[in-house]
Design a protein around this motif. Structure first.
Motif, mmCIF file in Angstrom:
data_model
loop_
_atom_site.group_PDB
_atom_site.id
_atom_site.type_symbol
_atom_site.label_atom_id
_atom_site.label_comp_id
_atom_site.label_asym_id
_atom_site.label_seq_id
_atom_site.Cartn_x
_atom_site.Cartn_y
_atom_site.Cartn_z
ATOM 1 N N ALA A 67 0.818 -1.217 0.000
ATOM 2 C CA ALA A 67 0.000 0.000 0.000
ATOM 3 C C ALA A 67 0.854 1.270 0.000
ATOM 4 O O ALA A 67 0.461 2.286 -0.574
ATOM 5 N N THR A 68 2.035 1.217 0.611
ATOM 6 C CA THR A 68 2.920 2.384 0.623
ATOM 7 C C THR A 68 3.386 2.707 -0.791
ATOM 8 O O THR A 68 3.433 3.870 -1.182
ATOM 9 N N LEU A 69 3.734 1.678 -1.556
ATOM 10 C CA LEU A 69 4.118 1.900 -2.954
ATOM 11 C C LEU A 69 2.953 2.477 -3.751
ATOM 12 O O LEU A 69 3.148 3.346 -4.597
ATOM 13 N N GLN A 70 1.753 1.997 -3.485
ATOM 14 C CA GLN A 70 0.580 2.511 -4.193
ATOM 15 C C GLN A 70 0.446 4.017 -3.975
ATOM 16 O O GLN A 70 0.140 4.764 -4.905
ATOM 17 N N SER A 72 2.824 6.092 -3.457
ATOM 18 C CA SER A 72 3.947 6.831 -4.046
ATOM 19 C C SER A 72 3.947 6.808 -5.572
ATOM 20 O O SER A 72 4.828 7.396 -6.191
ATOM 21 N N LEU A 73 2.965 6.148 -6.187
ATOM 22 C CA LEU A 73 2.940 6.075 -7.649
ATOM 23 C C LEU A 73 2.599 7.433 -8.242
ATOM 24 O O LEU A 73 1.688 8.123 -7.782
ATOM 25 N N ASP A 90 -5.137 7.130 -11.154
ATOM 26 C CA ASP A 90 -6.603 7.127 -11.089
ATOM 27 C C ASP A 90 -7.253 7.252 -12.464
ATOM 28 O O ASP A 90 -8.477 7.190 -12.573
ATOM 29 N N ALA A 91 -6.462 7.405 -13.530
ATOM 30 C CA ALA A 91 -7.005 7.569 -14.879
ATOM 31 C C ALA A 91 -6.423 6.560 -15.869
ATOM 32 O O ALA A 91 -6.570 6.721 -17.068
ATOM 33 N N GLN A 102 -5.368 -0.164 -2.420
ATOM 34 C CA GLN A 102 -5.951 0.649 -1.356
ATOM 35 C C GLN A 102 -5.861 2.133 -1.698
ATOM 36 O O GLN A 102 -6.646 2.943 -1.217
ATOM 37 N N HIS A 103 -4.893 2.505 -2.524
ATOM 38 C CA HIS A 103 -4.666 3.909 -2.887
ATOM 39 C C HIS A 103 -4.464 4.017 -4.390
ATOM 40 O O HIS A 103 -3.730 3.236 -4.976
ATOM 41 N N LYS A 104 -5.113 4.995 -4.992
ATOM 42 C CA LYS A 104 -4.905 5.329 -6.409
ATOM 43 C C LYS A 104 -4.707 6.829 -6.486
ATOM 44 O O LYS A 104 -5.659 7.591 -6.590
#
Length: 191
Positions: A67-70, A72-73, A90-91, A102-104
């Motif tokens: 999730a941390t890498l997600q 930082s993308l 997110d696109a 978990q994160h975008k």
């Protein structure tokens, strides 16, 4: 009634005078030159995502378990026929694992107004690394905000930022493979 009107005017004045929240001060700049790949035959293992923390290209299996890498993308490279370019997480045009993240992050790109020659001059003037203020100034003067860079060309320069402004960066397109399987970029990330 006059008292209520006076209170309303004071409150309105206070709200109108309230300054916008200042963006975070960016001080540290990292730099790398990388190849971002998009090879359909490699599926999930294609290294098409760029992480601000790793300053490297990553594949879906590496990202999906962290999730941390997600968080930082900054962008992913996508190629389908003539549809190629960098996309905010997110696109991204297709879902092939991001639906489980978990994160975008949402990233905005702008076309920089500086030229390749001006960028080379900045490199020469700053042999110890690109100052964060250069990235900030380039962002402030850039145009055409979007959540993707489509059909980039060699030599073009773009700036990008996270929604919260805690990360900004600049990228220069160094080369594009004739079959579009990869793009070579130099990237500066300011945090």
């Amino acid at each position: 009634m006059k008292r209520l009107l006076s209170v309303a005017i004071i409150i309105f004045s206070f709200i109108a005078c309230k300054k916008e929240k200042a963006e975070p001060a960016l001080t540290k700049v990292d730099n790398t030159t990388i190849y971002l790949y998009y090879k359909e035959d490699q599926g999930f293992n294609t290294e098409n995502w760029f992480s601000a923390d790793e300053m490297n290209n990553l594949s879906m299996p590496q990202i999906s378990i962290n999730a941390t890498l997600q968080q930082s993308l900054l962008f992913g490279y996508y190629r389908k026929d003539k549809d190629y370019g960098f996309y905010s997480p997110d696109a991204f045009p297709i879902e092939y694992g991001q639906e489980n993240w978990q994160h975008k992050p949402a990233i905005t790109f702008r076309k920089a107004k500086i030229t390749w020659e001006e960028l080379n001059q900045l490199r020469d003037e700053n042999p110890n690394g690109m100052p964060a203020q250069v990235i900030q100034d380039t962002w402030n003067n850039a145009v055409n905000p979007r959540n993707r860079i489509t059909h980039p060309h060699e030599g073009e320069i773009y700036v990008f930022r996270t929604t919260d402004g805690k990360t900004k960066g600049m990228l220069q397109i160094m080369g594009i493979a004739s079959n579009l399987t990869h793009i070579i970029t130099e990237i500066w990330v300011a945090k």
